[in-house]
Structures are given as C-alpha cells and as structure tokens.
Design an enzyme around this catalytic site. Structure first.
Site, PDB file in Angstrom:
ATOM      1  N   SER A 310      72.454 -35.478 -24.599  1.00  0.00           N
ATOM      2  CA  SER A 310      73.410 -35.136 -25.650  1.00  0.00           C
ATOM      3  C   SER A 310      74.160 -33.850 -25.334  1.00  0.00           C
ATOM      4  CB  SER A 310      72.708 -35.038 -27.011  1.00  0.00           C
ATOM      5  OG  SER A 310      71.417 -34.544 -26.887  1.00  0.00           O
ATOM      6  N   HIS A 331      75.684 -42.361 -24.471  1.00  0.00           N
ATOM      7  CA  HIS A 331      75.117 -41.489 -25.499  1.00  0.00           C
ATOM      8  C   HIS A 331      74.967 -42.204 -26.836  1.00  0.00           C
ATOM      9  CE1 HIS A 331      75.408 -37.685 -28.166  1.00  0.00           C
ATOM     10  NE2 HIS A 331      74.166 -37.907 -27.816  1.00  0.00           N
ATOM     11  N   GLU A 343      78.816 -43.141 -27.296  1.00  0.00           N
ATOM     12  CA  GLU A 343      79.820 -42.457 -26.492  1.00  0.00           C
ATOM     13  C   GLU A 343      79.575 -42.833 -25.038  1.00  0.00           C
ATOM     14  OE1 GLU A 343      80.837 -38.350 -28.937  1.00  0.00           O
ATOM     15  OE2 GLU A 343      79.093 -38.314 -27.624  1.00  0.00           O
ATOM     16  N   ASN A 381      79.073 -34.418 -31.120  1.00  0.00           N
ATOM     17  CA  ASN A 381      78.238 -33.226 -31.289  1.00  0.00           C
ATOM     18  C   ASN A 381      79.062 -31.944 -31.246  1.00  0.00           C
ATOM     19  OD1 ASN A 381      75.949 -34.676 -31.670  1.00  0.00           O
ATOM     20  ND2 ASN A 381      75.214 -34.467 -29.561  1.00  0.00           N
TER      21      ASN A 381
HETATM   22  P1  NAI Z   1      61.478 -37.132 -26.578  1.00  0.00           P
HETATM   23  O1  NAI Z   1      60.896 -35.813 -26.304  1.00  0.00           O
HETATM   24  O2  NAI Z   1      61.110 -37.841 -27.837  1.00  0.00           O
HETATM   25  O3  NAI Z   1      61.137 -38.125 -25.373  1.00  0.00           O
HETATM   26  C1  NAI Z   1      61.264 -37.783 -24.033  1.00  0.00           C
HETATM   27  C2  NAI Z   1      60.300 -38.646 -23.234  1.00  0.00           C
HETATM   28  O4  NAI Z   1      60.578 -38.510 -21.850  1.00  0.00           O
HETATM   29  C3  NAI Z   1      58.845 -38.240 -23.429  1.00  0.00           C
HETATM   30  O5  NAI Z   1      58.100 -39.376 -23.808  1.00  0.00           O
HETATM   31  C4  NAI Z   1      58.416 -37.734 -22.042  1.00  0.00           C
HETATM   32  O6  NAI Z   1      57.066 -38.041 -21.746  1.00  0.00           O
HETATM   33  C5  NAI Z   1      59.355 -38.530 -21.159  1.00  0.00           C
HETATM   34  N1  NAI Z   1      59.529 -37.971 -19.823  1.00  0.00           N
HETATM   35  C6  NAI Z   1      59.580 -36.676 -19.459  1.00  0.00           C
HETATM   36  N2  NAI Z   1      59.772 -36.593 -18.122  1.00  0.00           N
HETATM   37  C7  NAI Z   1      59.853 -37.850 -17.653  1.00  0.00           C
HETATM   38  C8  NAI Z   1      60.035 -38.410 -16.366  1.00  0.00           C
HETATM   39  N3  NAI Z   1      60.140 -37.643 -15.297  1.00  0.00           N
HETATM   40  N4  NAI Z   1      60.097 -39.758 -16.260  1.00  0.00           N
HETATM   41  C9  NAI Z   1      59.959 -40.543 -17.321  1.00  0.00           C
HETATM   42  N5  NAI Z   1      59.775 -40.057 -18.581  1.00  0.00           N
HETATM   43  C10 NAI Z   1      59.708 -38.729 -18.733  1.00  0.00           C
HETATM   44  O7  NAI Z   1      63.055 -36.927 -26.475  1.00  0.00           O
HETATM   45  P2  NAI Z   1      64.236 -37.702 -27.195  1.00  0.00           P
HETATM   46  O8  NAI Z   1      64.554 -37.070 -28.476  1.00  0.00           O
HETATM   47  O9  NAI Z   1      63.960 -39.165 -27.155  1.00  0.00           O
HETATM   48  O10 NAI Z   1      65.454 -37.373 -26.220  1.00  0.00           O
HETATM   49  C11 NAI Z   1      65.594 -37.959 -24.968  1.00  0.00           C
HETATM   50  C12 NAI Z   1      67.009 -37.751 -24.461  1.00  0.00           C
HETATM   51  O11 NAI Z   1      67.932 -38.333 -25.387  1.00  0.00           O
HETATM   52  C13 NAI Z   1      67.431 -36.308 -24.294  1.00  0.00           C
HETATM   53  O12 NAI Z   1      68.277 -36.228 -23.177  1.00  0.00           O
HETATM   54  C14 NAI Z   1      68.196 -36.016 -25.560  1.00  0.00           C
HETATM   55  O13 NAI Z   1      69.172 -35.012 -25.383  1.00  0.00           O
HETATM   56  C15 NAI Z   1      68.877 -37.345 -25.794  1.00  0.00           C
HETATM   57  N6  NAI Z   1      69.271 -37.621 -27.177  1.00  0.00           N
HETATM   58  C16 NAI Z   1      68.432 -37.340 -28.213  1.00  0.00           C
HETATM   59  C17 NAI Z   1      68.824 -37.601 -29.513  1.00  0.00           C
HETATM   60  C18 NAI Z   1      67.918 -37.310 -30.653  1.00  0.00           C
HETATM   61  O14 NAI Z   1      68.390 -37.273 -31.795  1.00  0.00           O
HETATM   62  N7  NAI Z   1      66.625 -37.120 -30.435  1.00  0.00           N
HETATM   63  C19 NAI Z   1      70.147 -38.186 -29.819  1.00  0.00           C
HETATM   64  C20 NAI Z   1      70.920 -38.506 -28.642  1.00  0.00           C
HETATM   65  C21 NAI Z   1      70.487 -38.196 -27.385  1.00  0.00           C
END
Ligand code: NAI
Length: 560
Positions: A310, A331, A343, A381
């Site tokens: 994001s 996105h 996006e 955003n």
């Molecule tokens: P989260 O913290 O809930 O999940 C991230 C996951 O990635 C965790 O389960 C972790 O174990 C895993 N992980 C870490 N390193 C890894 C690797 N090397 N290989 C495979 N898995 C790995 O995070 P969330 O909120 O789901 O965000 C994920 C992405 O989505 C980020 O880039 C964030 O900016 C983006 N995003 C998040 C939004 C939100 O509202 N939470 C909205 C839009 C985008």
C-alpha cells in the site's frame, strides 16, 4: 392471466434498483409489488434497490414458478400448456401476504410505514430523498388504490429525476459502466491465468486467496513462512465463505469445492506452473525485494509478479528481479471480499501485457480495476492521508474526536476520519503518514505528537483501543484518555460541522488536482470512481472532482 417464470440460474437477480439512481419504481412497480408480495417484503426491495436470487424471488411470490435452467424453454412450454385451460381463471395459489395481521389493519400498516421511515432515515441520514418518497408512494398505492398509486409514482419520479442527487447517482452509474470497458494499458493483450499463487497468509493474503477461489474458481497456492499464519489464513478464507453460505450466496458443496482450491504451503513447489503471483507479505522493502528475487527464480519467465503493497514503490520492489518489466501493483482494499476497487499500478517500463493481465484478472475477481501511476500512496491512500491528517490538526486545535467523525458521517462518508484510522490500525496509518511526508515534504505537515499513540500500544480496532474504546471489534465511545496522552485539550463546543467537513474535504480536493496534474490517474472520472469504490466516498455527491466542480473554482480557492 399473467405469469412470471424464472430460470434457476446463478446469474438471475431480480429487484427494483431505481433508488440506486435516486428515483423510485415509477412504471407501476411501487404500486404493484406490495400487492404482489406484501408491504414489508416490497419495501425491503424498493428501499434498498437490492436484488434477490431466482429461488428467493419465487419464495417471495415474485415469480409463479422456479424452473430448471437446463430445460427452461421446454418447462415454460409445459407450464403454459398446463395453465391454458385456466384461461381467465383464478391466479395460482400464493401465500396470502395481505392476510398478515400487521398489513391488514390500518394501525399495523402505520407502524410498518413508521418503522420503514425511521430505519431509512438512520441509513441515509436524510441524504437520499428517493427511499423516503418511495415509502409515501407505496402508502398511497395501498391506502387509496392503484390509480392513486400510479399517479403518485409518476409525480415522484418526475420530481426526483431532476434533483441533483439523482443526477449525481446517474453520473456515478455511468462512470461504473464506462469503467467496464477499460482494458488497461495500450499495446499488450492480457495473458490467460489458470493458476495463481498468493504470498503471505495474513489479513490481505487470506482474503485474496479466498477471492481467487470464490470468483475465478482456479487453484491458488497460499505461501507463508509461518505455519500458524497459514492456518489463520485458511480460517479467514473459510470465514468469508461461511458468511456467503449464511446469506445463501453459495451452497455447501460448492464451498467445499472452492476451499479445496486453496493450497496452503511453506514452499515454492509448483510455482513454475503459476501464471500470476500476488504478494501480500509484510510491508518492508528489503523483505519484499528478497522475496521477489526468490519468486522470480521459481517461476516461468511469462509469470506476472504483482505486489499488494500500500505504500512502497513497485519499481523498487521489482528492481531485484531479472525481468522487472513483468512486475506490477495489484492493490486491494480491506476487507478484500467487500471493497470493490483494485488499483492496478504500472511502473515505468512495465510490459503492458503484464499490467493488463493484472487488470483483466482483477475484473475476473469481480472488482473494478483502475490504472494508477507508481507514485507514493498511489491514488486512494494519498488522498485519504490529506483528509485524515487535517483531522489530526483539527484535534490539535481543540476539537473532539466525535465531532470530527460526526462532521464527516453527516457529510456522507461511511466512517469518520478517526474511526477510519482505528480501523486501518494507528501503527499502519502512522507508518504510511511518515512515508508520504517524506515524499511530499511540507505539503503534508504532521502533528508533533503523531507517534505517541502507537508507542503506547494503542493500535486501533485490532488492539481494542484507539481513538475509541472497543468491545471485541465493536466500536464504543471515544476514549477521553487520548487527549491527555497527546497533551491536547478538547475545548471547542458545538462546532460548525459543515465548516469542519470543508476543512477535511478541501485538502483532498487540492491533492486531487495535483494527482490529475501528475497523471496519477487518467481522468477525473477515474479519480472519482476510485475514491467511491475504495473508500465509500458518498455516491450522492457524484464524486470528489464532480463535487468540487459544483462548488466552483472561486469558492474552492477562497475556502482553501
Ligand atoms: P499481515 O501482517 O496480516 O500478513 C503478512 C503475512 O506475510 C504474515 O502472515 C507473515 O507471516 C507473512 N510473511 C512475512 N514474510 C514472508 C515471506 N518471506 N514469505 C511469505 N510470507 C511472509 O499483513 P497484511 O495486513 O495482510 O498486509 C500485507 C500486505 O498488504 C502489505 O504489503 C500491506 O501494505 C498490504 N495491504 C494491507 C492492507 C490492510 O488494510 N491490511 C490494505 C492494502 C494493502
């Protein structure tokens, strides 16, 4: 007699969607529907514009028969033949809804209409005139007879259709229709996608994997580095399916079949057969770069690599891969199954075929893709940050949390800025604020106390405390302790909420002008649509740019 027959097919949806365009069913619908299926059920359809499945339509009495889709025409013929003898005869037996106690006596009906009015006012905050008017028209049709009902319908439609609200809603409808024709970048056909991998099984990854299984119906590997995360990603996907099951959007065997398409894994095995990878791991550039390099080495050269970041630059994420031209942004918004926007980010030098593969796949997932340039915060955003930062400055000036939120919900936003920040996560919001501040400099000044809340472990909804107190995920009252923590004093009583709304909306307008200037999106239409679908920006306002146009440049400049 007249009969209505429906085919039992998934695509069949029946309803009276007129209120969504700011008018009401004016060709007999408001008068006939309550007489056909009962007042309460008719109001439910007319006031929301929602549609129901073929089976539900039949159960409601909207259709006289539910016929199997495969033999539909044959079945219609048999039905017609069977009913020929009854020419001019009695109607087929329907449950007699009008016999319901509540609907039969005038007092019961009054209660019903009063309740509908109250509920509608709560839901529309008086911003949408059509549903309220529809209640009145339905009442006239029931109390004074069909002729009076038809007359009331015609009058109401004529008046509503010329209102600004209806014009704005029609405008948004047109934006949505036009967006369906968009194909992405010129110069590259999308590649077929038959198998997908999602990296990260967190909030977003679990949601995206569910969506791929549910909407595209193709195999999706969900890879994480943590076994527990995989389990919770699967649980999250199952939960979303469960909700659809309870709403009868899907049947149990189908849920089982779709869930079995999601393959949780800790390894890259099978990645060589994947057409599209969607990365949703932790928001850290070095980690993403490393994971993209790894993924590139485990996938075929035609595989498109997309990031759901994001706030990070797509070009930077792809820089470590041997073929950065196949890297794009995809996105999604949280919650994935509910938010209709994606996006699609095309970095400089991207292969149009790769970008368009992402674009086409987003549409296949039932989302509306909007093409956005690879600039900090992308579009939505970035605009939101200017809005919520202004809210923080208003807090700094002595306004109260609830006043700021009420100003914006009265204006039509689904959530006020403080509640929104709690939802997003205060830590996440603060992190993105710093990234955008680094990108935009003095244009986005941040209050000096910004980091204090998250340092205290106050992370918003997920931690049970933020600007508000929470009971589970349910938002309770604003937490007065916040002011003390930030060294602020709420001292402004009964502020002018329209002015407050201006203070928060205008910085978005200003930034929107910059985005158009920098070609972050192709047109004001794209900008308006993205903001409506990505944030719930009120459709009755017609979109941010359109709202700004209605104000007029001199007014905007003076107010800014
Ligand atoms: P989260 O913290 O809930 O999940 C991230 C996951 O990635 C965790 O389960 C972790 O174990 C895993 N992980 C870490 N390193 C890894 C690797 N090397 N290989 C495979 N898995 C790995 O995070 P969330 O909120 O789901 O965000 C994920 C992405 O989505 C980020 O880039 C964030 O900016 C983006 N995003 C998040 C939004 C939100 O509202 N939470 C909205 C839009 C985008």
């Amino acid at each position: 007699s007249t009969y209505r027959l429906v085919a039992n097919r998934k695509e069949v949806r029946i309803g009276l969607p007129e209120v969504r365009l700011g008018i009401l069913p004016g060709w007999g619908g408001s008068t006939r529907l309550p007489r056909t299926i009962g007042i309460a059920e008719a109001l439910d359809l007319i006031l929301t514009g929602k549609t129901v499945s073929a089976r539900r339509a039949w159960k409601l009495g909207l259709a006289d028969a539910l016929l199997p889709d495969a033999r539909f025409l044959d079945e219609v013929r048999s039905f017609a033949l069977a009913h020929l003898d009854r020419r001019g005869g009695e109607e087929p037996a329907r449950p007699d809804f009008k016999e319901l106690l509540l609907e039969r006596n005038p007092l019961g009906r009054k209660i019903l209409f009063d309740q509908a009015r109250k509920k509608t006012l709560e839901q529309t905050r008086g911003q949408y005139p059509a549903p309220l008017r529809a209640i009145e028209v339905v009442r006239v049709g029931i109390e004074d007879g069909p002729r009076a009902g038809f007359d009331a319908e015609a009058r109401a439609v004529a008046e509503l259709a010329t209102s600004r609200t209806a014009k704005n809603l029609l405008h948004v409808f047109k934006l949505t229709e036009e967006a369906k024709k968009e194909k992405g970048l010129p110069g590259g056909e999308p590649r077929p996608v038959a198998s997908v991998a999602v990296l990260g099984a967190g909030v977003m990854g679990g949601g995206i994997a569910q969506l791929v299984a549910a909407e595209a119906g193709i195999p999706v590997r969900m890879k994480d580095v943590d076994e527990k995360a995989l389990a919770s990603g699967m649980a999250h996907a199952a939960q979303v399916f469960d909700r659809a099951l309870r709403r009868r959007r899907i049947e149990r065997p189908e849920v089982k079949r779709r869930m079995s398409l999601i393959l949780p894994t800790l390894s890259y095995a099978g990645f060589e057969r994947v057409d599209l990878v969607i990365e949703a791991i932790v928001e850290k550039l070095p980690v993403k770069q490393q994971v993209f390099a790894e993924t590139a080495s485990h996938t075929a050269e035609r595989t498109v690599l997309a990031s759901n970041t994001s706030s990070l630059s797509i070009a930077a994420i792809g820089a470590t891969t041997p073929h950065p031209e196949r890297v794009a942004g995809m996105h999604f918004f949280n919650p994935v199954h509910r938010m209709p926007l994606v996006e699609v980010i095309a970095p400089e030098g991207a292969d149009p075929a790769a970008v368009n593969t992402v674009f086409a796949f987003a549409r296949r997932l039932g989302k509306t893709p909007v093409l956005v340039r690879d600039t900090p915060g992308f579009l939505v955003n970035r605009l939101l940050m200017f809005y919520s930062t202004e809210a923080l400055w208003l807090l700094d000036e002595g306004h109260r949390i609830e006043d700021l939120d009420r100003a914006m919900t009265d204006w039509g936003m689904p959530l006020g800025p403080m509640a929104l920040t709690d939802e997003v996560g205060i830590d996440v919001a603060v992190k993105v604020a710093h990234i955008l501040r680094d990108a935009f400099g003095q244009r986005l000044p941040l209050p000096p106390w910004l980091d204090r809340l998250s340092l205290e472990g106050r992370l918003g909804t997920k931690s049970g405390s933020g600007f508000y107190r929470y009971d589970g995920r349910e938002r309770k009252d604003p937490d007065p302790a916040v002011y003390g923590l930030l060294g602020l004093e709420p001292k402004i009583d009964r502020p002018d909420t329209a002015r407050l709304a201006d203070r928060m909306v205008l910085p978005m307008v200003n930034e929107a002008a910059r985005c158009l200037d920098e070609k972050v999106v192709a047109s004001p239409a794209d900008l308006d649509l993205a903001l409506i679908l990505g944030t719930g920006f009120p459709p009755f306002r017609g979109g941010l740019c359109r709202w700004a146009d209605h104000q007029g440049l001199p007014t905007l400049v003076a107010a800014l």
